[in-house]
Scaffold this motif. Structure first.
Motif, short mmCIF file in Angstrom:
data_model
loop_
_atom_site.label_atom_id
_atom_site.label_comp_id
_atom_site.label_asym_id
_atom_site.label_seq_id
_atom_site.Cartn_x
_atom_site.Cartn_y
_atom_site.Cartn_z
N HIS A 208 29.82 5.73 19.35
CA HIS A 208 28.99 4.53 19.28
C HIS A 208 27.51 4.85 19.56
N THR A 209 27.25 5.57 20.66
CA THR A 209 25.85 5.82 21.03
C THR A 209 25.23 6.91 20.15
N PHE A 210 26.07 7.77 19.62
CA PHE A 210 25.57 8.97 18.97
C PHE A 210 25.47 8.83 17.46
N LEU A 211 26.42 8.12 16.87
CA LEU A 211 26.52 8.18 15.40
C LEU A 211 26.29 6.85 14.68
N THR A 212 26.22 5.75 15.41
CA THR A 212 25.98 4.47 14.74
C THR A 212 24.67 4.54 13.96
N ASP A 213 24.71 4.08 12.73
CA ASP A 213 23.50 4.01 11.89
C ASP A 213 22.85 5.38 11.62
N LYS A 214 23.60 6.45 11.80
CA LYS A 214 22.99 7.76 11.50
C LYS A 214 23.32 8.15 10.07
N ARG A 215 22.39 8.82 9.47
CA ARG A 215 22.55 9.25 8.09
C ARG A 215 23.19 10.64 8.06
N ASN A 216 22.82 11.46 9.06
CA ASN A 216 23.35 12.82 9.06
C ASN A 216 23.62 13.30 10.49
N THR A 264 18.17 12.75 15.62
CA THR A 264 19.22 13.43 14.83
C THR A 264 20.34 13.90 15.77
N PRO A 265 21.60 13.51 15.49
CA PRO A 265 22.68 13.96 16.37
C PRO A 265 23.06 15.43 16.14
N VAL A 266 23.14 16.18 17.22
CA VAL A 266 23.57 17.58 17.15
C VAL A 266 24.71 17.77 18.14
N ILE A 267 25.86 18.14 17.62
CA ILE A 267 27.00 18.42 18.49
C ILE A 267 27.08 19.93 18.64
N ALA A 268 26.92 20.41 19.87
CA ALA A 268 26.82 21.85 20.11
C ALA A 268 28.07 22.33 20.84
N LEU A 269 28.77 23.28 20.22
CA LEU A 269 29.98 23.82 20.84
C LEU A 269 29.60 25.09 21.59
N ALA A 270 29.91 25.10 22.88
CA ALA A 270 29.51 26.24 23.71
C ALA A 270 30.66 26.69 24.60
N THR A 271 31.78 27.03 23.97
CA THR A 271 32.95 27.44 24.77
C THR A 271 33.05 28.95 24.92
N GLN A 272 32.29 29.70 24.12
CA GLN A 272 32.41 31.16 24.12
C GLN A 272 31.40 31.74 25.11
N SER A 273 31.90 32.21 26.26
CA SER A 273 30.98 32.56 27.35
C SER A 273 29.96 33.63 26.95
N SER A 274 30.36 34.56 26.04
CA SER A 274 29.44 35.65 25.71
C SER A 274 28.23 35.17 24.92
N VAL A 275 28.37 34.06 24.20
CA VAL A 275 27.24 33.60 23.37
C VAL A 275 26.73 32.21 23.75
N SER A 276 27.37 31.57 24.73
CA SER A 276 26.94 30.19 25.00
C SER A 276 25.52 30.10 25.56
N LEU A 335 35.93 4.34 12.12
CA LEU A 335 36.38 2.99 12.50
C LEU A 335 35.18 2.07 12.71
N GLN A 336 34.19 2.56 13.48
CA GLN A 336 33.03 1.72 13.80
C GLN A 336 32.19 1.42 12.57
N ARG A 337 32.27 2.25 11.57
CA ARG A 337 31.50 2.01 10.35
C ARG A 337 32.32 1.26 9.30
N GLY A 338 33.53 0.85 9.70
CA GLY A 338 34.36 0.03 8.81
C GLY A 338 34.94 0.80 7.63
N CYS A 339 35.12 2.09 7.78
CA CYS A 339 35.69 2.89 6.67
C CYS A 339 37.22 2.88 6.74
#
Ligand code: F6R
Length: 354
Positions: A208-216, A264-276, A335-339
């Motif tokens: 809701h806070t991150f992706l509502t009304d976002k284009r990309n 712009t929303p950026v989801i950053a995955l940082a689970t790999q300790s050597s490169v996080s 769901l929130q975008r009614g798709c």
């Protein structure tokens, strides 16, 4: 039947811990370890290179499978998109083995490659969720996913099942004395998946806070996290129609960063300790340009838990758990975008044309 669930996708997301436990049981031996069919094992042992052929989500699972085979069994692997491989076949090694990853077992792009490699006399294995499917019948051997029918068009439980069976297969053909207790590590991963599926309210709010009304939206990661970011982006675009892209963190500054704007929303995955630490550097680069970043980190890596946090799992198995919040984020965004969550526009569950 979807029972009390509003959508098959949500039901299938929730089924994932059970699916992993079912796979552990299906591939357990009487001695209590994990193993695969001895004939399939032999096929791997005779090969000098594995060619993984798949499309879409199954291709994303294949990219992770490459790491499993190369790290656990020392077998070199190439991963190819079916539709490209068939029409533009690369130079092959002397003793190639082909592994087709296909949830449905019916994907025409993958089948045309199988037909071609069979004509050349090369051995083939199909990793599928559907026993008796076309690719299962036509390949020399079949490895089964045991995920149960997947109804929602967006693939969720088949992907985590593919990762688990790829890990088990790589482990089974490993020439190394097994240093890894894969059975225990997969059970831990199943529990971590459970913890993440229980975090629905958090993901609903985040969508809701991150992706509502976002284009990309952008997904970034390094190493295995990069491959999961590709899958997170595919999931989001196919069911919410938000244009999403997955990137290797280090590639951002080579072009894509030009697209970052205020919010712009950026989801950053940082689970790999050597490169996080490097990935966190990339997050600073985008937030300095106005991006809204959400970091997905893992317990036990001694890093700030400033976003979503996964329970600790073995570093090779992080994709099984880290994909769950991305699946839920896509679900709630859709769901929130009614798709139409289960039946997104323009898509079919199995693509039977080339
Ligand atoms: C994504 C999705 C597709 C399939 C692809 C391959 O959620 O469902 O990208 O993964 O069409 O399908 P299979 O694995 O059946 O060959």
């Amino acid at each position: 039947e979807k029972g009390t669930y509003p959508h098959y996708m949500l039901k299938e997301i929730d089924e994932q811990p059970g699916v992993i436990r079912k796979i552990i049981a299906a591939y357990s031996t009487e001695e209590g370890t994990l193993d695969i069919d001895p004939y399939i094992k032999q096929a791997f042992q005779h090969a000098d290179r594995l060619y993984v052929i798949a499309a879409g989500t199954s291709y994303h699972a294949g990219l992770i499978g490459k790491e499993y085979f190369e790290k656990l069994s020392g077998l070199p692997v190439e991963v190819h998109i079916s539709s490209e491989f068939g029409y533009n076949m690369p130079l092959l090694s002397k003793k190639p083995l082909f592994l087709f990853i296909t949830q449905s077992g019916e994907t025409a792009d993958s089948r045309q490659v199988l037909v071609k490699v069979k004509a050349l006399g090369y051995p083939s294995i199909t990793l599928t969720n559907v026993p008796g499917s076309t690719l299962s019948r036509e390949a020399d051997y079949t490895l089964l996913l045991h995920a149960g029918p997947e109804i929602a068009v967006a693939s969720t439980k088949a992907y985590t099942a593919q990762l688990a069976v790829l890990a088990i297969t790589a482990y089974a053909v490993s020439c190394d004395a097994h240093k890894l207790d894969l059975k225990t590590e997969l059970a831990i991963a199943a529990n971590a998946i459970q913890t993440m599926t229980d975090a629905k309210e958090d993901l609903k709010k985040l969508a809701h806070t991150f992706l509502t009304d976002k284009r990309n939206a952008f997904f970034i990661g390094r190493g295995l996290d990069y491959y999961v970011s590709l899958e997170g982006a595919l999931k989001l675009k196919e069911i919410s129609y938000i244009q999403a892209e997955g990137f290797a963190g280090g590639e951002l500054k080579h072009g894509t960063i030009a697209l970052i704007e205020e919010g712009t929303p950026v989801i950053a995955l940082a689970t790999q300790s050597s490169v996080s630490p490097n990935l966190r550097g990339n997050v600073k680069e985008v937030t300095a340009r106005g991006a809204h970043a959400c970091i997905l980190s893992m317990e036990g890596n001694n890093e700030p838990d400033d976003g979503l946090v996964l329970p600790h799992v073995h570093e090779l198995l992080t994709p099984l758990a880290s994909v769950i919040p991305l699946q839920l984020l896509s679900y709630y965004a859709s769901l929130q975008r009614g798709c139409d969550v289960d039946k997104p526009r323009n898509l079919a569950k199995s693509v039977t044309v080339e």
